[in-house]
Design a protein around this motif. Structure first.
Motif, PDB file in Angstrom:
ATOM      1  N   HIS A 203      -4.327  -6.556 -12.116  1.00 52.92           N
ATOM      2  CA  HIS A 203      -4.921  -7.660 -11.368  1.00 52.92           C
ATOM      3  C   HIS A 203      -5.425  -8.725 -12.338  1.00 52.92           C
ATOM      4  CE1 HIS A 203      -5.075  -5.708  -7.341  1.00 52.92           C
ATOM      5  NE2 HIS A 203      -5.132  -4.596  -8.072  1.00 52.92           N
ATOM      6  N   MET A 228      -6.730  -8.950  -3.800  1.00 51.00           N
ATOM      7  CA  MET A 228      -5.429  -8.349  -3.531  1.00 51.00           C
ATOM      8  C   MET A 228      -5.506  -6.828  -3.593  1.00 51.00           C
ATOM      9  SD  MET A 228      -2.718 -10.789  -5.556  1.00 51.00           S
ATOM     10  CE  MET A 228      -2.599 -12.536  -5.188  1.00 51.00           C
ATOM     11  N   LYS A 230      -2.733  -3.881  -4.308  1.00 49.67           N
ATOM     12  CA  LYS A 230      -1.376  -3.708  -4.806  1.00 49.67           C
ATOM     13  C   LYS A 230      -1.020  -2.220  -4.826  1.00 49.67           C
ATOM     14  CE  LYS A 230      -1.356  -7.887  -7.674  1.00 49.67           C
ATOM     15  NZ  LYS A 230      -1.069  -8.452  -9.015  1.00 49.67           N
ATOM     16  N   TRP A 232       1.566   0.433  -6.555  1.00 53.21           N
ATOM     17  CA  TRP A 232       2.401   0.558  -7.749  1.00 53.21           C
ATOM     18  C   TRP A 232       3.216   1.857  -7.690  1.00 53.21           C
ATOM     19  CZ3 TRP A 232       2.048  -3.585 -11.061  1.00 53.21           C
ATOM     20  CH2 TRP A 232       0.941  -4.398 -10.903  1.00 53.21           C
ATOM     21  N   GLU A 241       5.377  -3.028  -9.224  1.00 57.31           N
ATOM     22  CA  GLU A 241       4.611  -3.445  -8.050  1.00 57.31           C
ATOM     23  C   GLU A 241       5.527  -3.429  -6.832  1.00 57.31           C
ATOM     24  OE1 GLU A 241       2.656  -7.515  -6.285  1.00 57.31           O
ATOM     25  OE2 GLU A 241       2.418  -7.133  -8.432  1.00 57.31           O
ATOM     26  N   TYR A 243       4.239  -3.305  -3.284  1.00 58.77           N
ATOM     27  CA  TYR A 243       3.666  -4.054  -2.167  1.00 58.77           C
ATOM     28  C   TYR A 243       2.408  -4.771  -2.660  1.00 58.77           C
ATOM     29  CZ  TYR A 243       6.653  -0.999   0.660  1.00 58.77           C
ATOM     30  OH  TYR A 243       7.722  -0.327   1.188  1.00 58.77           O
ATOM     31  N   CYS A 244       2.113  -5.872  -2.010  1.00 61.99           N
ATOM     32  CA  CYS A 244       0.898  -6.639  -2.334  1.00 61.99           C
ATOM     33  C   CYS A 244       0.316  -7.176  -1.038  1.00 61.99           C
ATOM     34  CB  CYS A 244       1.205  -7.771  -3.307  1.00 61.99           C
ATOM     35  SG  CYS A 244      -0.244  -8.754  -3.762  1.00 61.99           S
TER      36      CYS A 244
END
Length: 784
Positions: A203, A228, A230, A232, A241, A243-244
């Motif tokens: 981040h 955010m 995230k 991993w 990565e 999804y975010c």
């Protein structure tokens, strides 16, 4: 409220959405393995509650004694999932305390570990080893304690800033993850405490929390100050990565939802009090939202590891809640099913329900369609009782050459916003706008100069250049005497303010009061009064105003430019001017009446412009903030048209003259939008200047945050001091190039993972053909 019954093997959980008032704010909560009790810990509270079907019942208060030590001030608490009588807390004084609920005495404290030097942020029990406890502290160290001994058995040094969270992998018992204040996440193997297995930057800012997926051993979720969440995938050589999720505030806690692979619950550290359950495949709209808490939520935990319907939470509002997901609100139900978005270079994207598009059988493709329609389908999930809706997305593109943003870049680079008098700033910016063929903007700057910097000093060349034939005024395009007020009249009416007769003053008063007459005339059609005027006769009680008729077809069109004065000067203006000879002769003529003589004296040879304002009029009749409402409307006009650059530039140049007219939230929105555009075009210097000169306090503090670089020695991997480039421990130079093995005296680039680096060009050339570190440490370096 509704109730739900869920079968879990031999266990059955019944309950509803309910809450309980606490004695003090909660910092953390943890639930027992059988989901029948919950422990609540904070600075002034440490209690265990029983979870009944419709209420919480206090079972045990662990704060005993008259004088409570700081060991009871808890930053985190965890309940052992193998031994139901064992608890561990992280104290704000750096202590790690274990509690044995099976003790017969009132004091349940079991062991006390005081090896950390600063606040302990997180404690975590090993999922398989009964006596292993892991902690992470502000001092940057992680310690593994054996509860059968009196001190730690393993110390892990993150060689970084404070540790915010530590979590054992549920499926791989030797691996744990640690999140750090500098934005990094480290993966450690407890069998190898000398160095971490892997490190990656997760981040932009501190990583406050992390959580391993309960089913997929390679999925790790992280949340940070950058708002955010995230996800991993660590199964590859480099963390990927997957999804975010973008939230609206800093993420304080993340917890995967049981038996729902793609669902995760989050709460914020500040500002936002709600708890969100996200489907990571839809990153912008929460799946469910719990809105019961009135203050920041500090802890969340799913009640049972095999039950996805009950969520427990504690908050600073001194309450603990059991949320039933079926009772939570669904933001998707209130979301607009259609969407419209413009791209930076003119693309237009439109999304709508597929039924709205496919039902129109006669729909013809647009001529500007550059891409086919894209359809997205959501697979049905029998466990979720919601309607499955498919959507369609259509993208329209425009020619990139026709929507060039060169004017924006050039304007941003050439505009001057400070360091000169207001008149010079307006003149310069108007000149820049004219050179870029932005005539409307140029005229706006010219009008701002006239309004705020004293019109008596305006050069005629600038006036004639910016306001000529065929041009319109963007700022005062709709100006008339009604809007401008009684003072905004031709300069020629005031040049003879000293020594003129009462009858001439009567002409002035009649013209200056025109806007009042227009206000009182209810039968008026509302049309604006034309700009060019000739004063008429004033006879008795009747006031007349003669208007030049430019639409008369017999009138010859004349190509003219605005003169320096509204009337040609026939003599020097003195205190007691004498009547000019040729006018006196006309007045004395037997064929001219007295009133006609007065008209002849006051009628200009050429039409004059209302832009020429005399200094006495400006000082005596118009206050300094008279035009502020019009300037405010102009700023909103430019912002609504998408030219936020002009709105921000005028805000900075005018400063306090106009700042109080526009609310702080609107200013912050304009500044944020403009700074974001500047950074997209990589205009970093201009962006920094705008932030520095901003009149909004929320923006001016953006470039005041300190920048800290933590440097490790490339030889011994220990932190470097700030006194020089020679390591205090190994006495080696830290700036050695890993490629050429010489000391780097210029730009030095290094890898944040292994601390090796060297000359910028050498490292770039090396990484073009290699993926491993040139120093031979085996680290997979990446140049970004």
């Amino acid at each position: 409220m509704s109730r739900v019954t869920t079968a879990l093997g031999s266990n059955t959980l019944n309950g509803q959405t309910m809450f309980c008032h606490l004695d003090a704010p909660a910092n953390a909560i943890s639930v027992r393995r059988d989901a029948t009790q919950v422990v609540v810990a904070g600075r002034n509270i440490f209690k265990i509650y029983s979870i009944e079907e419709d209420q919480f019942i206090e079972k045990l208060n662990l704060r005993v004694g008259r004088k409570h030590s700081l060991n009871f001030s808890c930053a985190d608490v965890v309940w052992h999932q193998m031994d139901e009588s064992l608890l561990a807390t992280a104290a704000t004084n750096g202590a790690v305390v274990t509690w044995n609920l099976a003790k017969p005495s009132r004091n349940k404290q079991d062991q006390l570990f005081t090896e950390h030097k600063r606040t302990v942020n997180k404690v975590c029990f090993h999922p398989a080893e009964l006596h292993m406890l892991l902690s992470g502290s502000q001092d940057g160290y992680m310690k593994c304690f054996d509860l059968r001994k009196k001190d730690s058995v393993i110390t892990f040094s993150g060689q970084s800033e404070s540790v915010r969270d530590v979590q054992f992998n549920i499926r791989d018992h030797f691996i744990f993850a640690a999140s750090f204040e500098n934005g990094n996440v480290q993966l450690w193997d407890i069998r190898r405490p000398d160095r971490c297995e892997r490190m990656f930057t997760a981040h932009n800012g501190p990583v406050f929390c992390c959580d391993w997926h309960p089913d997929d051993r390679s999925w790790l979720a992280t949340g940070g100050r950058d708002k955010m969440v995230k996800v991993w995938d660590i199964s590859t050589n480099r963390a990927k990565e997957m999804y975010c999720v973008q939230t609206i505030a800093s993420v304080a806690r993340v917890k995967w939802r049981p038996e729902r692979k793609y669902h995760i619950a989050t709460c914020s550290m500040m500002v936002d009090h709600n708890i969100y359950v996200w489907d990571i495949r839809r990153p912008f709209i929460p799946f469910a939202m719990c809105e019961e808490h009135k203050d920041v939520t500090t802890g969340i935990v799913w009640r049972h590891q095999h039950n996805p319907y009950f969520l427990l939470s504690g908050s600073k509002d001194s309450t603990i809640y059991q949320h039933m997901i079926r009772d939570a609100s669904r933001p998707i139900d209130r979301a607009n099913p259609e969407g419209l978005c413009y791209g930076l270079f003119g693309e237009l994207a439109f999304a709508a329900k597929e039924s709205l598009i496919s039902s129109d059988c006669n729909r013809k493709p647009y001529s500007s369609d550059k891409r086919p329609t894209i359809f997205f389908f959501k697979k049905s999930d029998p466990t979720e009782p919601f309607t499955n809706v498919s959507s369609a997305l259509t993208v329209f593109e425009t020619d990139l050459e026709s929507s060039s943003m060169d004017w924006f870049v050039q304007t941003a680079k050439q505009f001057i916003l400070a360091g000169r008098p207001l008149a010079d700033l307006c003149d310069h910016n108007a000149k820049v706008a004219r050179e870029l063929n932005r005539h409307q903007v140029a005229q706006t700057w010219t009008m701002l100069r006239i309004i705020y910097s004293g019109p008596g000093t305006i050069a005629s060349a600038n006036m004639n250049h910016s306001i000529g034939k065929g041009t319109s005024l963007p700022l005062i395009g709709s100006f008339n005497l009604k809007e401008m007020g009684s003072g905004l009249v031709g300069e020629s009416w005031l040049d003879r303010s000293k020594g003129e007769s009462r009858q001439e003053n009567a002409h002035l008063d009649a013209a200056c009061a025109l806007h009042n007459n227009n206000d009182e005339n209810e039968d008026s059609d509302g049309s604006d009064v034309p700009v060019d005027y000739i004063l008429g006769d004033v006879d008795g009680d009747e006031d007349e105003l003669y208007v030049m008729d430019h639409e008369n077809p017999h009138t010859e069109e004349q190509d003219y430019t605005l003169p320096q004065e509204a009337f040609p000067l026939r003599h020097e203006i003195v205190d007691n001017p004498s009547t000019p000879d040729h006018l006196q002769e006309k007045a004395d003529s037997p064929h001219v009446s007295g009133n006609e003589a007065e008209i002849a004296c006051l009628t200009p040879i050429e039409s004059f412009s209302l832009i020429s304002i005399s200094q006495p009029l400006y000082d005596n009749r118009l206050p300094s903030d008279y035009f502020n409402p019009i300037v405010k409307e102009m700023l909103h006009f430019y912002a609504e048209q998408g030219d936020v650059q002009m709105a921000v530039s005028v805000l900075i140049v005018l400063g306090d003259r106009i700042r109080r007219e526009i609310d702080e939230q609107t200013q912050e929105h304009w500044y944020t939008s403009y700074v974001d555009l500047l950074q997209r075009f990589r205009l970093w210097n201009v962006s920094n200047e705008v932030i520095k000169l901003s009149t909004c306090s929320a923006i001016s503090c953006l470039n005041q945050a300190s920048t800290t670089l933590h440097i490790n020695c490339s030889n011994c991997k220990r932190p470097m001091s700030n006194k020089g480039w020679i390591c205090d421990r190994c006495r080696q130079c830290a700036s050695m190039c890993a490629v050429c093995h010489h000391v780097v005296k210029g730009l030095f680039v290094w890898c944040q993972g292994c601390s090796h680096g060297g000359h910028l060009q050498h490292i770039m050339n090396w990484l073009q053909t290699n993926i491993h570190c040139p120093a031979g440490c085996g680290h997979l370096c990446e140049y970004t």
